[in-house]
Write an enzyme that holds these catalytic residues in place. Structure first.
Site, PDB file in Angstrom:
ATOM      1  N   PHE A   1      -4.512   8.397   9.074  1.00 45.92           N
ATOM      2  CA  PHE A   1      -5.165   8.436   7.757  1.00 45.92           C
ATOM      3  C   PHE A   1      -6.651   8.678   7.998  1.00 45.92           C
ATOM      4  CE2 PHE A   1      -3.937   6.617   3.402  1.00 45.92           C
ATOM      5  CZ  PHE A   1      -2.703   7.240   3.373  1.00 45.92           C
TER       6      PHE A   1
ATOM      7  N   GLN B   1     -14.725   4.004  -5.694  1.00 45.40           N
ATOM      8  CA  GLN B   1     -14.169   5.067  -4.858  1.00 45.40           C
ATOM      9  C   GLN B   1     -13.505   6.178  -5.675  1.00 45.40           C
ATOM     10  OE1 GLN B   1     -10.677   4.486  -1.952  1.00 45.40           O
ATOM     11  NE2 GLN B   1     -12.423   4.937  -0.648  1.00 45.40           N
TER      12      GLN B   1
ATOM     13  N   HIS C   1     -11.045   9.087  -5.094  1.00 41.57           N
ATOM     14  CA  HIS C   1     -10.089   9.605  -4.113  1.00 41.57           C
ATOM     15  C   HIS C   1     -10.169  11.123  -4.155  1.00 41.57           C
ATOM     16  CE1 HIS C   1      -6.327  10.401  -2.073  1.00 41.57           C
ATOM     17  NE2 HIS C   1      -6.179   9.112  -1.812  1.00 41.57           N
TER      18      HIS C   1
ATOM     19  N   LEU D   1      -2.394  10.220  -8.606  1.00 39.68           N
ATOM     20  CA  LEU D   1      -2.727  10.311  -7.181  1.00 39.68           C
ATOM     21  C   LEU D   1      -1.824  11.249  -6.392  1.00 39.68           C
ATOM     22  CD1 LEU D   1      -4.839   8.898  -5.309  1.00 39.68           C
ATOM     23  CD2 LEU D   1      -2.893   7.688  -4.363  1.00 39.68           C
TER      24      LEU D   1
ATOM     25  N   GLU E   1      -3.033  10.221   0.300  1.00 40.77           N
ATOM     26  CA  GLU E   1      -3.714  10.682   1.506  1.00 40.77           C
ATOM     27  C   GLU E   1      -2.702  10.915   2.626  1.00 40.77           C
ATOM     28  OE1 GLU E   1      -7.222   8.430   2.276  1.00 40.77           O
ATOM     29  OE2 GLU E   1      -7.324   9.045   4.361  1.00 40.77           O
TER      30      GLU E   1
ATOM     31  N   ARG F   1     -12.846   9.210   2.771  1.00 38.31           N
ATOM     32  CA  ARG F   1     -12.607   9.659   1.391  1.00 38.31           C
ATOM     33  C   ARG F   1     -13.879  10.117   0.683  1.00 38.31           C
ATOM     34  NH1 ARG F   1      -8.131   5.220  -0.637  1.00 38.31           N
ATOM     35  NH2 ARG F   1      -6.425   6.220   0.481  1.00 38.31           N
TER      36      ARG F   1
ATOM     37  N   HIS G   1     -10.336   5.873  -8.153  1.00 37.38           N
ATOM     38  CA  HIS G   1      -9.187   5.273  -7.497  1.00 37.38           C
ATOM     39  C   HIS G   1      -9.326   3.796  -7.215  1.00 37.38           C
ATOM     40  CE1 HIS G   1      -5.632   5.222  -5.046  1.00 37.38           C
ATOM     41  NE2 HIS G   1      -6.286   4.894  -3.955  1.00 37.38           N
TER      42      HIS G   1
ATOM     43  N   ARG H   1     -13.949   2.393   1.006  1.00 37.12           N
ATOM     44  CA  ARG H   1     -12.747   1.808   1.621  1.00 37.12           C
ATOM     45  C   ARG H   1     -11.970   2.858   2.399  1.00 37.12           C
ATOM     46  NH1 ARG H   1      -7.184   1.462   0.340  1.00 37.12           N
ATOM     47  NH2 ARG H   1      -7.392   2.334  -1.757  1.00 37.12           N
TER      48      ARG H   1
HETATM   49  C1  LIG Z   1      -1.558   5.433  -6.959  1.00 38.19           C
HETATM   50  C2  LIG Z   1      -2.141   4.477  -5.973  1.00 38.19           C
HETATM   51  C3  LIG Z   1      -1.788   4.558  -4.635  1.00 38.19           C
HETATM   52  C4  LIG Z   1      -2.333   3.666  -3.707  1.00 38.19           C
HETATM   53  N1  LIG Z   1      -1.943   3.755  -2.390  1.00 38.19           N
HETATM   54  C5  LIG Z   1      -2.437   2.855  -1.484  1.00 38.19           C
HETATM   55  C6  LIG Z   1      -2.012   2.881  -0.126  1.00 38.19           C
HETATM   56  O1  LIG Z   1      -1.173   3.685   0.270  1.00 38.19           O
HETATM   57  N2  LIG Z   1      -2.544   1.985   0.730  1.00 38.19           N
HETATM   58  C7  LIG Z   1      -3.470   1.056   0.339  1.00 38.19           C
HETATM   59  O2  LIG Z   1      -3.917   0.261   1.166  1.00 38.19           O
HETATM   60  N3  LIG Z   1      -3.879   1.000  -0.961  1.00 38.19           N
HETATM   61  C8  LIG Z   1      -3.381   1.870  -1.879  1.00 38.19           C
HETATM   62  N4  LIG Z   1      -3.793   1.806  -3.194  1.00 38.19           N
HETATM   63  C9  LIG Z   1      -4.658   0.697  -3.612  1.00 38.19           C
HETATM   64  C10 LIG Z   1      -3.838  -0.565  -3.782  1.00 38.19           C
HETATM   65  O3  LIG Z   1      -2.560  -0.261  -4.260  1.00 38.19           O
HETATM   66  C11 LIG Z   1      -4.505  -1.550  -4.749  1.00 38.19           C
HETATM   67  O4  LIG Z   1      -5.830  -1.732  -4.378  1.00 38.19           O
HETATM   68  C12 LIG Z   1      -3.782  -2.892  -4.699  1.00 38.19           C
HETATM   69  O5  LIG Z   1      -2.414  -2.731  -4.926  1.00 38.19           O
HETATM   70  C13 LIG Z   1      -4.345  -3.905  -5.686  1.00 38.19           C
HETATM   71  O6  LIG Z   1      -3.556  -5.066  -5.580  1.00 38.19           O
HETATM   72  P1  LIG Z   1      -3.963  -6.434  -6.269  1.00 38.19           P
HETATM   73  O7  LIG Z   1      -2.941  -7.443  -5.866  1.00 38.19           O
HETATM   74  O8  LIG Z   1      -5.388  -6.731  -5.985  1.00 38.19           O
HETATM   75  O9  LIG Z   1      -3.858  -6.140  -7.822  1.00 38.19           O
HETATM   76  P2  LIG Z   1      -2.758  -5.372  -8.692  1.00 38.19           P
HETATM   77  O10 LIG Z   1      -1.599  -4.922  -7.900  1.00 38.19           O
HETATM   78  O11 LIG Z   1      -3.539  -4.365  -9.457  1.00 38.19           O
HETATM   79  O12 LIG Z   1      -2.241  -6.500  -9.655  1.00 38.19           O
HETATM   80  C14 LIG Z   1      -3.069  -7.051 -10.651  1.00 38.19           C
HETATM   81  C15 LIG Z   1      -2.270  -8.068 -11.418  1.00 38.19           C
HETATM   82  O13 LIG Z   1      -3.142  -8.752 -12.306  1.00 38.19           O
HETATM   83  C16 LIG Z   1      -2.561  -8.810 -13.600  1.00 38.19           C
HETATM   84  N5  LIG Z   1      -3.634  -8.952 -14.580  1.00 38.19           N
HETATM   85  C17 LIG Z   1      -4.723  -8.170 -14.767  1.00 38.19           C
HETATM   86  N6  LIG Z   1      -5.486  -8.665 -15.771  1.00 38.19           N
HETATM   87  C18 LIG Z   1      -4.860  -9.789 -16.209  1.00 38.19           C
HETATM   88  C19 LIG Z   1      -5.143 -10.740 -17.230  1.00 38.19           C
HETATM   89  N7  LIG Z   1      -6.223 -10.652 -18.014  1.00 38.19           N
HETATM   90  N8  LIG Z   1      -4.261 -11.746 -17.415  1.00 38.19           N
HETATM   91  C20 LIG Z   1      -3.133 -11.864 -16.659  1.00 38.19           C
HETATM   92  N9  LIG Z   1      -2.832 -10.993 -15.688  1.00 38.19           N
HETATM   93  C21 LIG Z   1      -3.682  -9.974 -15.466  1.00 38.19           C
HETATM   94  C22 LIG Z   1      -1.766  -7.530 -13.693  1.00 38.19           C
HETATM   95  O14 LIG Z   1      -0.806  -7.607 -14.716  1.00 38.19           O
HETATM   96  C23 LIG Z   1      -1.161  -7.492 -12.276  1.00 38.19           C
HETATM   97  O15 LIG Z   1      -0.041  -8.339 -12.222  1.00 38.19           O
HETATM   98  C24 LIG Z   1      -3.261   2.699  -4.129  1.00 38.19           C
HETATM   99  C25 LIG Z   1      -3.625   2.622  -5.464  1.00 38.19           C
HETATM  100  C26 LIG Z   1      -3.074   3.507  -6.391  1.00 38.19           C
HETATM  101  C27 LIG Z   1      -3.505   3.422  -7.816  1.00 38.19           C
END
Ligand SMILES: Cc1cc2nc3c(=O)[nH]c(=O)nc-3n(C[C@H](O)[C@H](O)[C@H](O)COP(=O)(O)OP(=O)(O)OC[C@H]3O[C@@H](n4cnc5c(N)ncnc54)[C@H](O)[C@@H]3O)c2cc1C
Length: 590
Positions: free
Chosen positions: A134, A247, A249, A263, A266, A297, A362, A397
């Site tokens: 990557f 960021q 992407h 998306l 990558e 990125r 992103h 990142r």
């Molecule tokens: C399309 C895409 C592809 C990606 N691919 C990669 C990858 O290959 N590798 C990598 O390392 N990263 C990748 N990322 C980044 C990574 O997926 C995210 O940064 C990560 O999943 C975020 O996880 P999290 O647990 O912090 O939050 P999230 O998975 O965003 O979860 C947030 C949670 O909080 C809840 N929530 C939000 N606000 C409230 C509220 N007010 N009250 C109650 N609940 C709430 C939501 O409902 C959800 O359950 C990608 C991102 C995207 C968008």
């Protein structure tokens, strides 16, 4: 779990609300929230997980390319030291070095743990967990499950969390953190289906609400990415860090218009995808001739943007990304989601023709400032992990570093919160009037009738303004103009009104979201104005390059006594000798 007034509601007040009590309340059911829940329950505590969507639908499920960890399965020379170094270099050295060290050291254990809990990773011919290259990673480092790594992570973590005693509250939106004597002691929320309010009492809260890509019109983020948690924490008095760092992407879809920003992982470039302009030239040789398509990125995104700006773009205003060399079978093995995405949405067969791509918003490097060991914020009782927390990734990142971040720091946040709860005896009571005031505020848009402001219109104007003024190339005058537009939207917020009742009312939910979107946009514009240099994702056209002094500074944001955005320049502490030595060795190699 202790349930107070199990089936009833508190009576005698203007608005009724349910009361639930846990030792630890986790807000968010993505990778970070679920990992924190497992840790806290393992300590024998009662844990509640609140999510505004359904379990299994958090943003994490969308992650595609993989999870970075120096396992050394494919490149045996890899080490935590090199992973640390790559993370710091990509973050332009404003990262929290202790977080980067912990992350690099602990990621391998978190990957193996996930495997033990049931995740089925792609394998090498010898049967080890496979790792793909990557951008910005010196070695092949991303453990992956085809291009559906997030789905496997969330499936595994969900099963693990559900096997504990944690109680999950789905489709429940938190609107305020509650405090007693300076400590966070719970939250107020409403259920999206019925509009009923819930008072969660908790001795500690873990914020795991993800990022805020939805402040931009073109983004890879889902509807959930409205940054609720960062504003809830800021309102509760928590420090934020690196908020100017958003960021972009390099590769989002550009066509058809309805899917613009979606998306393109990558992983495509990791598997050898080539970027070309309308003249057929592999232009990355002009921007990073050594790493080419696998540069970081920030560099690739600016290259793609520049090619289009200078008139060498594709038919629909992007650049070409070509993976045809893998052929149909290779693509179906390594990038099946990409094949289906382009076939179903754009009628493009990517095994035969190139994709059109352009940068898309992103990820949010900034967020709640936390202690690297425990993930506690600057407010006692409030912990944060995952995308909502800041510090690890600095100015940019590396791909794959988020999924490992979720597991490494989700675990630490769960343990930190559990430790805090086990050592404290504080009360979780709060004045009832505070709850009623907040309930009144949340209901206000429904109670205003007539010609108020539409939350959708404010959201739309905000996203357009942020695209125009806080994009991946920025300058002082434009940022200032953008700030003026956002402040004008802020003035309109008190007039937001929505028709209908609180039952299944998306307009009402959007009325809550816009408050977060406006506040975060203001913070980003103000901090971007303060960082007068070019560094990683913060690319100021009115400055020539990085500023040496700012290379040692984080901008810390907190709410000041007047309730306005306060910004402090805080010096980054010097690295301990064993890390400083790694940096010196890396410089000597260059
Ligand atoms: C399309 C895409 C592809 C990606 N691919 C990669 C990858 O290959 N590798 C990598 O390392 N990263 C990748 N990322 C980044 C990574 O997926 C995210 O940064 C990560 O999943 C975020 O996880 P999290 O647990 O912090 O939050 P999230 O998975 O965003 O979860 C947030 C949670 O909080 C809840 N929530 C939000 N606000 C409230 C509220 N007010 N009250 C109650 N609940 C709430 C939501 O409902 C959800 O359950 C990608 C991102 C995207 C968008």
């Amino acid at each position: 779990m202790v349930e107070l007034q199990r089936d009833g509601y508190q009576n005698g007040s203007r608005e009724r609300y349910e009361v639930r009590e846990h030792d630890v309340l986790i807000i968010g059911a993505g990778g970070a929230g679920l990992r924190a829940a497992v840790s806290a329950t393992q300590r024998g505590l009662s844990v509640g997980i609140v999510t505004k969507s359904l379990l299994g639908k958090a943003h994490t499920v969308m992650a595609e390319g993989g999870m970075a960890a120096a396992l050394g399965n494919v490149d045996p020379d890899d080490s935590w030291r090199q992973h640390f170094m790559d993370t710091m270099k990509s973050g332009k050295f404003i990262n929290n070095w202790r977080m980067a060290e912990i992350h690099a050291k602990e990621s391998p254990d978190r990957v193996y743990e996930l495997e033990q809990w049931g995740a089925l990773f792609n394998r090498t011919p010898e049967g080890k967990i496979s790792q793909r290259p990557f951008g910005g990673h010196t070695y092949r480092r991303l453990a992956h499950v085809g291009d559906r790594t997030g789905l496997e992570l969330i499936r595994t973590m969900q099963e693990k969390a559900l096997a504990t005693d944690a109680k999950v509250y789905m489709e429940t939106t938190v609107t305020k953190l509650l405090k007693n004597n300076g400590r966070v002691v719970g939250a107020l929320a409403y259920t999206r289906e019925s509009g009923k309010f819930v008072h969660f009492k908790a001795k500690a809260v873990v914020m795991a609400t993800g990022g805020w890509g939805r402040i931009f019109k073109v983004t890879s983020n889902s509807w959930e990415g409205t940054g609720d948690g960062v504003v809830l924490s800021y309102d509760a008095g928590a420090d934020l860090v690196d908020m100017e760092m958003m960021q972009f992407h390099p590769t989002g879809m550009v066509w058809p218009p309805g899917v613009r920003g979606l998306l393109v992982t990558e992983g495509v470039r990791g598997e050898g995808g080539l970027l070309r302009n309308s003249e057929g030239k592999r232009y990355m040789e002009n921007y990073d001739p050594q790493k080419m398509e696998l540069s970081t990125r920030d560099v690739v995104a600016r290259a793609n943007y520049t090619e289009v700006q200078e008139g060498r773009g594709s038919e629909h205003g992007g650049v070409y990304l070509d993976i045809t060399h893998l052929g149909y079978e290779g693509i179906m093995k390594k990038l099946p989601t990409m094949y289906e995405q382009f076939k179903n949405l754009a009628d493009i067969d990517i095994s035969r023709e190139p994709m059109e791509v352009f940068p898309t918003v992103h990820y949010t490097m900034g967020g709640v400032k936390v202690d690297p060991e425990t993930c506690e914020s600057s407010v006692p009782g409030l912990f944060a992990a995952g995308e909502v927390a800041g510090g690890l990734h600095g100015a940019n990142r590396l791909g794959g570093n988020s999924l490992s971040d979720l597991l490494v720091f989700g675990r630490r946040a769960g343990e930190g919160a559990a430790e805090y709860v086990q050592q404290s005896t504080h009360s979780t009571e709060i004045e009832e009037q505070e709850l009623l005031t907040e309930i009144g505020r949340v209901l206000e848009p429904l109670e205003k009738r007539g010609d108020g402001e539409s939350p959708y219109l404010i959201q739309q104007e905000l996203q357009v303004a942020m695209m125009e003024h806080a994009n991946l190339m920025r300058d002082g005058d434009s940022l200032q103009e953008g700030l003026g537009k956002i402040l004008a939207l802020k003035d309109r917020l008190p007039r937001v009104s929505v028709p209908g009742s609180r039952l299944f009312n998306p307009g009402w939910h959007t009325a809550q979201d816009v408050r977060y979107l406006v506040q975060i946009s203001e913070i980003i514009l103000r901090t971007a104005l303060e960082r007068k240099e070019r560094r990683g994702a913060q690319w100021r056209l009115d400055y020539d390059g990085p500023d040496e002094e700012l290379g040692g500074i984080n901008f810390i944001v907190s709410k000041d006594e007047q309730g306005e955005v306060g910004i402090e320049r805080r010096e980054i502490p010097p690295m301990p000798e064993h890390l400083a030595k790694l940096v010196e060795e890396e410089k000597a190699k260059a």
